[in-house]
Structures are given as structure tokens and as C-alpha cells.
Design a protein around this motif. Structure first.
Motif, PDB file in Angstrom:
ATOM      1  N   LYS A   1     -90.105 -47.492  35.510  1.00 22.40           N
ATOM      2  CA  LYS A   1     -89.194 -48.108  36.474  1.00 22.40           C
ATOM      3  C   LYS A   1     -90.012 -48.807  37.556  1.00 22.40           C
ATOM      4  CE  LYS A   1     -85.550 -46.054  34.544  1.00 22.40           C
ATOM      5  NZ  LYS A   1     -86.237 -45.315  33.467  1.00 22.40           N
TER       6      LYS A   1
ATOM      7  N   TYR B   1     -88.611 -56.186  36.770  1.00 26.35           N
ATOM      8  CA  TYR B   1     -88.278 -56.283  35.353  1.00 26.35           C
ATOM      9  C   TYR B   1     -88.385 -57.745  34.918  1.00 26.35           C
ATOM     10  CZ  TYR B   1     -86.338 -51.600  35.952  1.00 26.35           C
ATOM     11  OH  TYR B   1     -86.180 -50.257  36.217  1.00 26.35           O
TER      12      TYR B   1
ATOM     13  N   MET C   1     -95.445 -56.239  27.950  1.00 26.92           N
ATOM     14  CA  MET C   1     -94.556 -55.422  27.140  1.00 26.92           C
ATOM     15  C   MET C   1     -95.029 -53.982  27.292  1.00 26.92           C
ATOM     16  SD  MET C   1     -94.250 -57.739  23.651  1.00 26.92           S
ATOM     17  CE  MET C   1     -93.106 -56.626  22.849  1.00 26.92           C
TER      18      MET C   1
ATOM     19  N   ASP D   1     -86.204 -59.694  28.392  1.00 29.81           N
ATOM     20  CA  ASP D   1     -86.250 -58.975  27.112  1.00 29.81           C
ATOM     21  C   ASP D   1     -86.989 -57.653  27.212  1.00 29.81           C
ATOM     22  OD1 ASP D   1     -84.866 -61.102  25.912  1.00 29.81           O
ATOM     23  OD2 ASP D   1     -86.732 -62.155  25.458  1.00 29.81           O
ATOM     24  N   GLY D   2     -86.812 -56.943  28.320  1.00 30.45           N
ATOM     25  CA  GLY D   2     -87.380 -55.608  28.445  1.00 30.45           C
ATOM     26  C   GLY D   2     -88.821 -55.551  28.913  1.00 30.45           C
ATOM     27  N   THR D   3     -89.426 -56.686  29.262  1.00 33.49           N
ATOM     28  CA  THR D   3     -90.801 -56.662  29.753  1.00 33.49           C
ATOM     29  C   THR D   3     -90.830 -56.170  31.205  1.00 33.49           C
ATOM     30  OG1 THR D   3     -90.706 -58.975  30.477  1.00 33.49           O
ATOM     31  CG2 THR D   3     -91.470 -58.541  28.217  1.00 33.49           C
ATOM     32  N   ARG D   4     -92.033 -55.927  31.702  1.00 34.85           N
ATOM     33  CA  ARG D   4     -92.227 -55.514  33.087  1.00 34.85           C
ATOM     34  C   ARG D   4     -93.209 -56.460  33.765  1.00 34.85           C
ATOM     35  NH1 ARG D   4     -88.883 -52.720  31.126  1.00 34.85           N
ATOM     36  NH2 ARG D   4     -88.479 -50.487  31.420  1.00 34.85           N
TER      37      ARG D   4
ATOM     38  N   ARG E   1     -94.370 -49.700  26.197  1.00 35.99           N
ATOM     39  CA  ARG E   1     -93.761 -48.780  25.242  1.00 35.99           C
ATOM     40  C   ARG E   1     -94.182 -47.347  25.556  1.00 35.99           C
ATOM     41  NH1 ARG E   1     -94.760 -49.941  18.945  1.00 35.99           N
ATOM     42  NH2 ARG E   1     -96.846 -49.337  19.603  1.00 35.99           N
TER      43      ARG E   1
ATOM     44  N   GLY F   1     -90.527 -48.267  26.982  1.00 34.80           N
ATOM     45  CA  GLY F   1     -90.106 -48.975  28.169  1.00 34.80           C
ATOM     46  C   GLY F   1     -89.207 -48.168  29.091  1.00 34.80           C
ATOM     47  N   LYS F   2     -88.407 -47.281  28.519  1.00 34.48           N
ATOM     48  CA  LYS F   2     -87.435 -46.541  29.334  1.00 34.48           C
ATOM     49  C   LYS F   2     -88.111 -45.620  30.348  1.00 34.48           C
ATOM     50  CE  LYS F   2     -86.884 -42.894  25.846  1.00 34.48           C
ATOM     51  NZ  LYS F   2     -85.927 -42.204  24.955  1.00 34.48           N
TER      52      LYS F   2
END
Length: 349
Positions: free
Chosen positions: A103, A123, A95, A126-129, A97, A99-100
Motif C-alpha cells: 500500500k 498507485y 510491477m 494496471d496494478g503497478t506501483r 508481486r 501486489g495486494k
């Protein structure tokens, strides 16, 4: 069932921000299901409620210092990582933070010498990397040096040196969790020795607590909720200890919801004995226990006080019943018990 069926009023000041002065000195609410009565004790009094023919199940997963703070290369932006799960080798799901700002192809350094860094490869859900770490030396040693314990978001303070000890059970062994199996935090080595001296058997299982711990139930109808999968392992020795207790008519007492989910996931009906027994081995479980579930292995539970509307509150409502659990939670609020990870304990007897 509706999510609001598992809501209750909790004053913010009852959310424990620090551990008790001693592990076993916290308070213990003993809940007697046979008549609905409760007792107010201390955790070291748990010995009075255990029996020589009991088997205590403990989750020996070890919490990783999984929170990392780094700087995005090229921009200097501050980035926070929370390691969720090792995928393979040096590749982890994390996760991030904010996140935006990250890339695919971006790199983050976690030391001034840039000897410990991560590059975003893909990616995740649920927004993890999905990131790959590069480092000198041994990964876990670098993580111990630079990482912090992943305290839950309701603990509204910075980490300190005490957390590396107190947000970890005294019997932790297998590295892999991103949150502590908190019911076990109350045991000391001395208390466990007294438990053994009583004749109580102890079985260690492993379930690595994952991202689901941080995820709220977002559906109104709880039957539509899906748990994230977590890895577990039960040794032949642990399975034999548990099964021999069952066959001898003893009581299985789970320490925490993770231990409960582990053995209930590994339950299998044995035609020869006519009993539900535990199968040894490893697996991945997404078991979701809520009212209506019939427990196959667990008979009693030592646990902390859980978040409103949480899957953990639903699990203990399945062991007792929802109305009575909310009743004893109301008592806990009135009696000023401390809630959540660093809070007090409950024994559902």
C-alpha cells in the motif's frame, strides 16, 4: 480481425529455456515471400541473404537487471519488484508481486543492511506501483549488484550468471529496457564485422522495451487493442544512413520488431523526393502494426518466433500475410525450431 486468427498450436517443449550454445549457431528459417518457399539454415548463414546495398537496423537498448527481490519492512513479507520505467530521478513505475501486500507508504528493503530500499508513493496503471528508491552510492551500481535479468515468464527456471550476458545484445548501449530486443541476440561482434565488410550499412536506433511486452491482447477484436507507449531515439547519423540507403534504392532490413516499430514511427513523407524517409529525434510511440498496415520504411525482417495471439505475431503477419505466417509457423513446429526469446530466428526476405 479476431484474436483467434493469430492462434497456433505450440508444444511446450519447443519453448527455449536456455540460449543456444553460441549466439550465431542457432537455427535460421529463411522465408522467401516471392514464392513462399523456406530454407533451413543457421544464423551465421545470414550473410548469404544480405546485399551490399542493404541497411541493417539494430536496437541498441540495454536491458536493466530490473527484477528485485526484497522484504517488506514491518512484516517480513517477501516482495518481487520489476522496474518498468523511470518517471523522474529516483522515482520508478514498477510491477509488484504480490501486489495486494503493498500500500501507499509501505517500504521494501532489498539488502540486509537496508542500504537499498523503496517506498510506495502512489498507485500506477494496471496494478503497478509508483515507488521512490533510497540508496547509498550510485543507483545503477546498486541495481547491478542486487538485480536480476527480467527473463520472460515462459522461461521457467531461475536466473543464472549466463543470463546477464546472453539476455543482452553484444551492441547494447543505452540503458532502459525491461526485455531484450531478442532478434539481435544472435549477432556476434565477429558476424557484425563480416556484415560491414560486405558493404552493408548498420544504423543503430534506440527503443526501450516496456511493460507492453508482458501484456497479452485481451480483446477479441484486435483493432480495439491499445499498445503501451515506449520511448525511442534516432540520431542524425542513423537517420542519414537509413535515408541515404532508401534514396539509393537499397533495402532496409530490420533486426527485430522493436527496430521496426521505431523507424515506422519516425517515418515521414518527403515531398521533394517522393519517398518515405526517417526523421531524426526522440519520441514516444504506441504504434500497433497488424495486417492492413502499409510499411513505409522496412522491406525485410530478422525476427524470432513469437507467442500465439501476440502483437508481435500480428506485426510479422502485416509484413508477409497471416495465412503464410501461420503456414511457416506450422513448418517451424514440425521441424522442431526453438521458440521465443532464447529461441531460433527467422528471416522474412
Amino acid at each position: 480481425m479476431h484474436i483467434n486468427d493469430f492462434d497456433y498450436e505450440l508444444p511446450k517443449e519447443l519453448i527455449a529455456q536456455t540460449p543456444s550454445e553460441t549466439r550465431d549457431g542457432c537455427r535460421l528459417m529463411v522465408v522467401h515471400r516471392r514464392d513462399g518457399s523456406v530454407e533451413h539454415r543457421h544464423f551465421y548463414d545470414i550473410l548469404e541473404y544480405l546485399r551490399p546495398d542493404d541497411c541493417l537496423i539494430l536496437n541498441n537498448s540495454k536491458v536493466l537487471p530490473a527484477r528485485l527481490f526484497g522484504v517488506k519492512e514491518g512484516t517480513g513479507a517477501k516482495i518481487e519488484f520489476l522496474l518498468i520505467k523511470r518517471i523522474q530521478g529516483d522515482t520508478w513505475e514498477t510491477m509488484v508481486r504480490p501486489g495486494k501486500r503493498l500500500k501507499i507508504g509501505d517500504s521494501v528493503s532489498f539488502s540486509e543492511e537496508k542500504l537499498f530500499k523503496a517506498t510506495v508513493k502512489d498507485y500506477g496503471e494496471d496494478g503497478t506501483r509508483i515507488v521512490e528508491f533510497r540508496y547509498e552510492g550510485i543507483f545503477m551500481e546498486r541495481l547491478e549488484e542486487l538485480g536480476e535479468m527480467p527473463l520472460p515468464p515462459y522461461i521457467e527456471r531461475d536466473n543464472n550468471s549466463e543470463d546477464k550476458d546472453r539476455y543482452q545484445t553484444v551492441y547494447c548501449k543505452e540503458e532502459g529496457s525491461v526485455a531484450a530486443p531478442t532478434a539481435g541476440l544472435h549477432f556476434t561482434e565477429e558476424l557484425l564485422e563480416k556484415v560491414r565488410d560486405m558493404g552493408v550499412k548498420i544504423a543503430y536506433v534506440t527503443l526501450h522495451v516496456g511493460i507492453g511486452t508482458f501484456r497479452p491482447v485481451k480483446v477479441e477484436n484486435i483493432e480495439e487493442h491499445h499498445m503501451h507507449f515506449e520511448e525511442y531515439y534516432i540520431s542524425e547519423e542513423a537517420a542519414d544512413t537509413i535515408n541515404n540507403t532508401i534514396l539509393a534504392g537499397g533495402r532496409i532490413v530490420s533486426v527485430g520488431t522493436t527496430s521496426t516499430r521505431t523507424v515506422e514511427s519516425a517515418a515521414a513523407f518527403d515531398e521533394t523526393t517522393g519517398k518515405w524517409l526517417v526523421q531524426a529525434g526522440s519520441g514516444s510511440t504506441g504504434i500497433f502494426i497488424y495486417p492492413g498496415y502499409e510499411f513505409k520504411i522496412i522491406r525485410s525482417l530478422i525476427t524470432n518466433f513469437h507467442l500465439p495471439k501476440s502483437t508481435l505475431l500480428m506485426l510479422i503477419s502485416a509484413l508477409y500475410n497471416r495465412e503464410d505466417i501461420l503456414r511457416v509457423y506450422e513448418i517451424a513446429v514440425k521441424e522442431q525450431y526453438r521458440f521465443f526469446s532464447y529461441g531460433d530466428a527467422m528471416f522474412i526476405e
